[in-house]
Design a protein around this motif. Structure first.
Motif, PDB file in Angstrom:
ATOM      1  N   PHE A  89      13.532  12.663  -4.513  1.00  0.00           N
ATOM      2  CA  PHE A  89      15.155  13.060  -3.986  1.00  0.00           C
ATOM      3  C   PHE A  89      15.870  13.045  -5.166  1.00  0.00           C
ATOM      4  N   LEU A  90      15.859  11.924  -5.889  1.00  0.00           N
ATOM      5  CA  LEU A  90      16.912  11.617  -6.857  1.00  0.00           C
ATOM      6  C   LEU A  90      16.789  12.801  -8.016  1.00  0.00           C
ATOM      7  N   THR A  91      15.493  13.318  -8.285  1.00  0.00           N
ATOM      8  CA  THR A  91      15.507  14.142  -9.380  1.00  0.00           C
ATOM      9  C   THR A  91      16.079  15.639  -8.816  1.00  0.00           C
ATOM     10  N   ARG A  92      15.639  15.661  -7.734  1.00  0.00           N
ATOM     11  CA  ARG A  92      16.100  17.126  -7.115  1.00  0.00           C
ATOM     12  C   ARG A  92      17.713  17.167  -6.856  1.00  0.00           C
ATOM     13  N   TYR A  93      18.104  16.262  -6.166  1.00  0.00           N
ATOM     14  CA  TYR A  93      19.420  16.200  -5.532  1.00  0.00           C
ATOM     15  C   TYR A  93      20.486  15.179  -6.276  1.00  0.00           C
ATOM     16  N   GLY A  94      19.983  14.280  -7.303  1.00  0.00           N
ATOM     17  CA  GLY A  94      20.832  13.552  -7.648  1.00  0.00           C
ATOM     18  C   GLY A  94      22.031  14.044  -8.548  1.00  0.00           C
ATOM     19  N   ALA A  95      21.633  15.060  -9.575  1.00  0.00           N
ATOM     20  CA  ALA A  95      22.717  15.720 -10.322  1.00  0.00           C
ATOM     21  C   ALA A  95      23.743  16.393  -9.410  1.00  0.00           C
ATOM     22  N   SER A  96      23.236  17.198  -8.347  1.00  0.00           N
ATOM     23  CA  SER A  96      24.376  17.627  -7.394  1.00  0.00           C
ATOM     24  C   SER A  96      25.074  16.750  -6.789  1.00  0.00           C
ATOM     25  N   LEU A 123       0.737  -1.404   0.101  1.00  0.00           N
ATOM     26  CA  LEU A 123      -0.034  -0.031   0.001  1.00  0.00           C
ATOM     27  C   LEU A 123       1.135   1.086   0.017  1.00  0.00           C
ATOM     28  N   VAL A 124       2.098   1.238   0.760  1.00  0.00           N
ATOM     29  CA  VAL A 124       2.645   2.432   0.923  1.00  0.00           C
ATOM     30  C   VAL A 124       3.767   2.500  -0.092  1.00  0.00           C
ATOM     31  N   SER A 125       4.008   1.435  -1.041  1.00  0.00           N
ATOM     32  CA  SER A 125       5.094   1.448  -2.011  1.00  0.00           C
ATOM     33  C   SER A 125       4.886   2.756  -2.809  1.00  0.00           C
ATOM     34  N   PRO A 126       3.737   3.248  -3.589  1.00  0.00           N
ATOM     35  CA  PRO A 126       3.680   4.140  -4.186  1.00  0.00           C
ATOM     36  C   PRO A 126       4.110   5.512  -3.712  1.00  0.00           C
ATOM     37  N   ILE A 127       4.206   5.551  -2.466  1.00  0.00           N
ATOM     38  CA  ILE A 127       4.524   6.737  -1.661  1.00  0.00           C
ATOM     39  C   ILE A 127       6.147   6.670  -1.545  1.00  0.00           C
ATOM     40  N   ILE A 128       6.588   5.466  -1.340  1.00  0.00           N
ATOM     41  CA  ILE A 128       7.925   5.393  -1.222  1.00  0.00           C
ATOM     42  C   ILE A 128       8.794   5.803  -2.627  1.00  0.00           C
ATOM     43  N   VAL A 129       8.057   5.317  -3.695  1.00  0.00           N
ATOM     44  CA  VAL A 129       8.631   5.468  -5.126  1.00  0.00           C
ATOM     45  C   VAL A 129       8.416   6.981  -5.476  1.00  0.00           C
ATOM     46  N   TYR A 130       7.546   7.615  -5.083  1.00  0.00           N
ATOM     47  CA  TYR A 130       7.460   9.023  -5.408  1.00  0.00           C
ATOM     48  C   TYR A 130       8.483   9.814  -4.584  1.00  0.00           C
ATOM     49  N   LEU A 131       8.585   9.487  -3.193  1.00  0.00           N
ATOM     50  CA  LEU A 131       9.751  10.098  -2.389  1.00  0.00           C
ATOM     51  C   LEU A 131      11.245   9.803  -3.008  1.00  0.00           C
ATOM     52  N   LYS A 147      13.171   9.389 -12.320  1.00  0.00           N
ATOM     53  CA  LYS A 147      13.093  10.792 -12.392  1.00  0.00           C
ATOM     54  C   LYS A 147      11.714  11.232 -12.473  1.00  0.00           C
ATOM     55  N   LEU A 148      11.391  12.127 -11.855  1.00  0.00           N
ATOM     56  CA  LEU A 148       9.809  12.631 -11.878  1.00  0.00           C
ATOM     57  C   LEU A 148       9.647  13.649 -13.141  1.00  0.00           C
ATOM     58  N   TYR A 149       8.720  13.526 -13.921  1.00  0.00           N
ATOM     59  CA  TYR A 149       8.312  13.978 -15.119  1.00  0.00           C
ATOM     60  C   TYR A 149       6.901  14.962 -14.968  1.00  0.00           C
ATOM     61  N   TYR A 150       6.745  16.305 -15.422  1.00  0.00           N
ATOM     62  CA  TYR A 150       5.563  17.005 -15.205  1.00  0.00           C
ATOM     63  C   TYR A 150       4.943  17.074 -16.410  1.00  0.00           C
ATOM     64  N   SER A 151       5.079  16.470 -17.400  1.00  0.00           N
ATOM     65  CA  SER A 151       4.465  16.544 -18.803  1.00  0.00           C
ATOM     66  C   SER A 151       4.704  15.338 -19.586  1.00  0.00           C
ATOM     67  N   SER A 152       4.043  15.181 -20.515  1.00  0.00           N
ATOM     68  CA  SER A 152       3.900  13.837 -21.460  1.00  0.00           C
ATOM     69  C   SER A 152       5.327  13.190 -21.537  1.00  0.00           C
ATOM     70  N   ALA A 153       5.740  11.985 -20.928  1.00  0.00           N
ATOM     71  CA  ALA A 153       7.061  11.520 -21.200  1.00  0.00           C
ATOM     72  C   ALA A 153       6.762   9.743 -21.082  1.00  0.00           C
ATOM     73  N   PRO A 154       7.725   9.354 -21.445  1.00  0.00           N
ATOM     74  CA  PRO A 154       7.476   7.628 -21.369  1.00  0.00           C
ATOM     75  C   PRO A 154       7.466   7.439 -19.856  1.00  0.00           C
ATOM     76  N   TYR A 155       7.884   7.948 -18.830  1.00  0.00           N
ATOM     77  CA  TYR A 155       8.021   7.548 -17.702  1.00  0.00           C
ATOM     78  C   TYR A 155       6.941   8.728 -16.714  1.00  0.00           C
TER      79      TYR A 155
END
Length: 463
Positions: free
Chosen positions: A151-158, A139-147, A168-176
């Motif tokens: 984290f990786l999208t915001r801090y991974g590059a740095s 039940l909580v796996s979707p929450i863990i996946v988002y978090l 990664k998180l995407y905010y428009s149409s994309a494969p993932y």
């Protein structure tokens, strides 16, 4: 039949384990793109095992407790009848019948058998202590996946990490890309179920324990997701779930244990209030302040026809002289138009996804509409008055019948509690969220069929 719990056939323990694993894996990856093979494997294995369970209970389907089962059967029968005798677009409807309805049928079989077998998970039993954490992890796996993605999208590059696209998180149409609707569908039930378990523990005076900490963290994490993604529906229905939590907390024996429950009520109001306040303060959420003014414009669908074009021809001004919020204007106007189309087409167009757009195109040739952004309206436009009555009767029947076991101390079962709180949260989410489509409809049928399985084995308030 007079016993509180019906005597069950002997369901092998390994079978319940496999069903729980299939459910947890399925729920964990349901919203993730490129996981269709794993989803189908979980559904097929779960459905095959459930067929054996259903066969063991075959004599239980001819009593009134099986009404929810037959309502689901009637819904599928109505969809079949509609396809062959009432279809407006047979090719499109058949394509949906062989995809969405086929998956939903597997969900129905899986859920019914799982509900029948997993209801045997009793509180404080060895099996309960082992299986409930497994189910809750799903039940909580979707929450863990988002978090994790956040984290990786915001801090991974740095940090110098090479993050693959699927993390990664995407905010428009994309494969993932994962739409906001998916977070409402798969995270809101986790919030409600966590609150339900907190309610149970608080009423049992088991307030300070590790499980409650996990439930509280889950609640905060879901609200955080809704806040970060600016999901208005999620925040509203999250707060509404808090209202149910507080109501049930004070509705039974409050005078006897008010000193223990009052801090929990205070924490609930504080947590819900903080997230709601911060959500409204976002600059992008000025729409809350103009809601009434925008609604007056949106309800005048004859004078202002901008709703037909989904923003391609701009938006009108409200009485304050400012442009209406498209969020307010579109959804309110579409709701009114959708209700009118239901009246005009009481038998439905035939598609649970996209009937609003098809019917709108018939009435207004320049329409660019697709969905009404209300699961209830979209489903009614697709399956007609008969379809929506079957669905709503099933839903309401289960909510009323399973409520006592979900919120009282007498016949507590962790599985029934899970199903009831999921159903109550999704019932309201369907009002303004486009959940009558794709995997969201599949998951609903799974929840309803699990509830039907529970109902066969538990004595309801009307017995």
């Amino acid at each position: 039949m007079n016993d509180r719990i019906m005597s069950p056939p002997n369901i092998p323990g390994w079978m319940v384990w496999v069903q729980c694993i299939c459910f947890s894996v399925l729920y964990a990856i349901w919203a993730l793109p490129e996981t269709i093979l794993i989803r189908h494997i979980c559904l097929i294995i779960g459905a095959l095992l459930s067929l054996w369970t259903i066969y063991q209970y075959r004599h239980s389907f001819f009593q009134w407790r099986a009404i929810p089962v037959w309502l689901i059967v009637a819904l599928f029968a109505w969809a079949t009848f509609h396809l062959f005798f009432l279809a407006n677009d047979f090719a499109a409807q058949y394509a949906e019948y062989s995809s969405i309805w086929k998956r939903s049928f597997l969900c129905g079989v899986f859920g019914l058998g799982f509900g029948l077998s997993a209801f045997g998970i009793r509180l404080n039993s060895h099996q309960s202590r082992a299986l409930w954490p497994l189910i809750y992890c799903g039940l909580v796996s979707p929450i863990i996946v988002y978090l994790l993605k956040y984290f990786l999208t915001r801090y991974g590059a740095s940090l110098g990490w090479n993050i693959p696209d699927y993390l990664k998180l995407y905010y428009s149409s994309a494969p993932y890309y994962i739409p906001k609707t998916a977070y409402v569908c798969f995270c809101l039930p986790a919030l409600a179920i966590s609150l339900g378990n907190l309610l149970r523990n608080i009423k049992s005076e088991a307030i300070i324990n590790f499980a409650n900490l996990i439930y509280l963290i889950t609640v905060i994490a879901v609200l955080y997701i809704f806040y970060k993604e600016n999901i208005k529906n999620g925040i509203v229905y999250g707060v509404l779930t808090f209202v149910f939590f507080i109501f049930f907390l004070i509705s039974n024996d409050f005078k006897k244990s008010w000193k223990r429950r009052l801090p929990a009520i205070g924490v609930a109001i504080l947590v819900g209030g903080i997230f709601l306040n911060q959500h409204i303060k976002l600059r992008t959420n000025d729409s809350w302040r103009t809601l009434l003014a925008d609604a007056r414009v949106a309800l005048d669908v004859q004078t202002y026809s901008h709703w037909k074009h989904i923003g391609t021809e701009g938006y009108p001004n409200n009485e304050g002289g400012s442009t209406v919020s498209f969020t307010n204007y579109d959804r309110i106007a579409w709701g009114k138009v959708g209700l009118g189309l239901i009246y005009q087409n009481p038998m439905g167009y035939g598609l649970i996804e996209g009937s609003f757009g098809k019917l709108a195109k018939k009435n207004w040739s320049d329409s660019k509409l697709t969905q009404s952004h209300s699961g209830w309206i979209d489903f009614a436009l697709g399956m007609g008055i008969i379809g929506v009555l079957l669905l709503s009767f099933e839903w309401i029947f289960l909510i009323l019948s399973l409520r006592k076991g979900a919120v009282s101390d007498n016949i507590y079962n962790p599985f029934m509690l899970m199903v009831w709180w999921a159903l109550i949260s999704l019932f309201f989410a369907w009002i303004t969220t486009e959940l009558s489509q794709k995997i969201y409809f599949d998951s609903l049928i799974l929840w309803l069929s699990m509830g039907a399985g529970c109902h066969i084995r538990v004595k309801s308030p009307w017995d």
